[in-house]
Design an enzyme around this catalytic site. Sequence first.
Site, PDB file in Angstrom:
ATOM      1  N   HIS A   1      77.576  76.083  64.005  1.00  0.00           N
ATOM      2  CA  HIS A   1      77.040  77.400  64.353  1.00  0.00           C
ATOM      3  C   HIS A   1      77.621  78.457  63.418  1.00  0.00           C
ATOM      4  CE1 HIS A   1      76.461  75.829  68.674  1.00  0.00           C
ATOM      5  NE2 HIS A   1      75.261  76.160  68.248  1.00  0.00           N
TER       6      HIS A   1
ATOM      7  N   CYS B   1      82.647  80.089  72.049  1.00  0.00           N
ATOM      8  CA  CYS B   1      81.621  79.294  72.762  1.00  0.00           C
ATOM      9  C   CYS B   1      81.817  79.292  74.263  1.00  0.00           C
ATOM     10  CB  CYS B   1      81.633  77.840  72.322  1.00  0.00           C
ATOM     11  SG  CYS B   1      82.142  77.525  70.662  1.00  0.00           S
TER      12      CYS B   1
HETATM   13  C1  CIR Z   1      77.576  71.311  70.939  1.00  0.00           C
HETATM   14  O1  CIR Z   1      77.537  70.536  69.974  1.00  0.00           O
HETATM   15  O2  CIR Z   1      76.598  71.958  71.293  1.00  0.00           O
HETATM   16  C2  CIR Z   1      78.855  71.437  71.722  1.00  0.00           C
HETATM   17  N1  CIR Z   1      79.525  70.175  71.723  1.00  0.00           N
HETATM   18  C3  CIR Z   1      79.726  72.526  71.132  1.00  0.00           C
HETATM   19  C4  CIR Z   1      79.108  73.881  71.241  1.00  0.00           C
HETATM   20  C5  CIR Z   1      79.928  74.923  70.611  1.00  0.00           C
HETATM   21  N2  CIR Z   1      79.331  76.207  70.815  1.00  0.00           N
HETATM   22  C6  CIR Z   1      79.414  77.199  69.962  1.00  0.00           C
HETATM   23  O3  CIR Z   1      79.924  77.064  68.848  1.00  0.00           O
HETATM   24  N3  CIR Z   1      78.866  78.345  70.335  1.00  0.00           N
END
Ligand code: CIR
Length: 258
Positions: free
Chosen positions: A166, A253
Amino acid sequence: MTKFSNVIVRKPGRSLANGITSAPELGQPIYERAIEEHDDYIAALKQCGVKVTELPALEEYPDSCFVEDPAVITRMGAIITNPGAGTRNGEKTAIEPTIREFFDDEHIRYIEEPGTLEGGDVMMVGDHFYVGRSARTNEEGIRQFIEILEGWGLEGSEVTLEKVLHLKTGVNYLEDGNMLVSGEFIDKPDFADYNKVVVPEEEAYGANCIWVNGTVIVPERYPTVLAAVQKLGYPTLVVDTSEYRKVDGGLSCLSLRF
Ligand code: CIR
């Protein structure tokens, strides 16, 4: 001047062990430790003067503690996203009732198929929102997102990602013109006008810090990042997020801040 009053978080479930990861070599998150880290995270947020709304774990969605992705909240309203990861898409429905506790119909918009977008790709700098075009956020999702922003008198621009999951995996705004940048973002023309603090490769994960009402929360074990943030004059709080790192998650996140 940005000021956050509220934060939404969601407890991790035991299924966090099955979250999506690009780093299986780090092992699976240990549930009990993840809960402890989450509690510490909430305590740090409360120290920054926000009211924390804590949602219950959702075992059917292993990554649902990463509430930043299914919604984006601006000072004008909320946008329910359309997460590009198949196993995460249903999180948008799960988060909506909570968003509705804070916003009425007039102030909620949606990213719709074929558009996809995840909030981790959105970085707010005042009334401008940078949006990463990633494996999770597509061109149509960005088009819809910017159209919604413009309808609210805000604006947005696209940033192309090459390597990271991201946008905020690698670049985070600390207010006051200060920006933490790592890897592919160090030389991006989009960020040329900010006071960039370059995060060394070996501490790249530490680029994901969050500014909350003047204090910067920094992940534990990133001493260069911590020293750089303190040198900028910010009070800091350190929180261990190592269990979340195992599934590519970090400080930003884990919450929606507004
Ligand atoms: C994913 O791959 O979607 C989750 N394991 C981690 C999400 C991390 N979110 C973020 O960077 N906003």
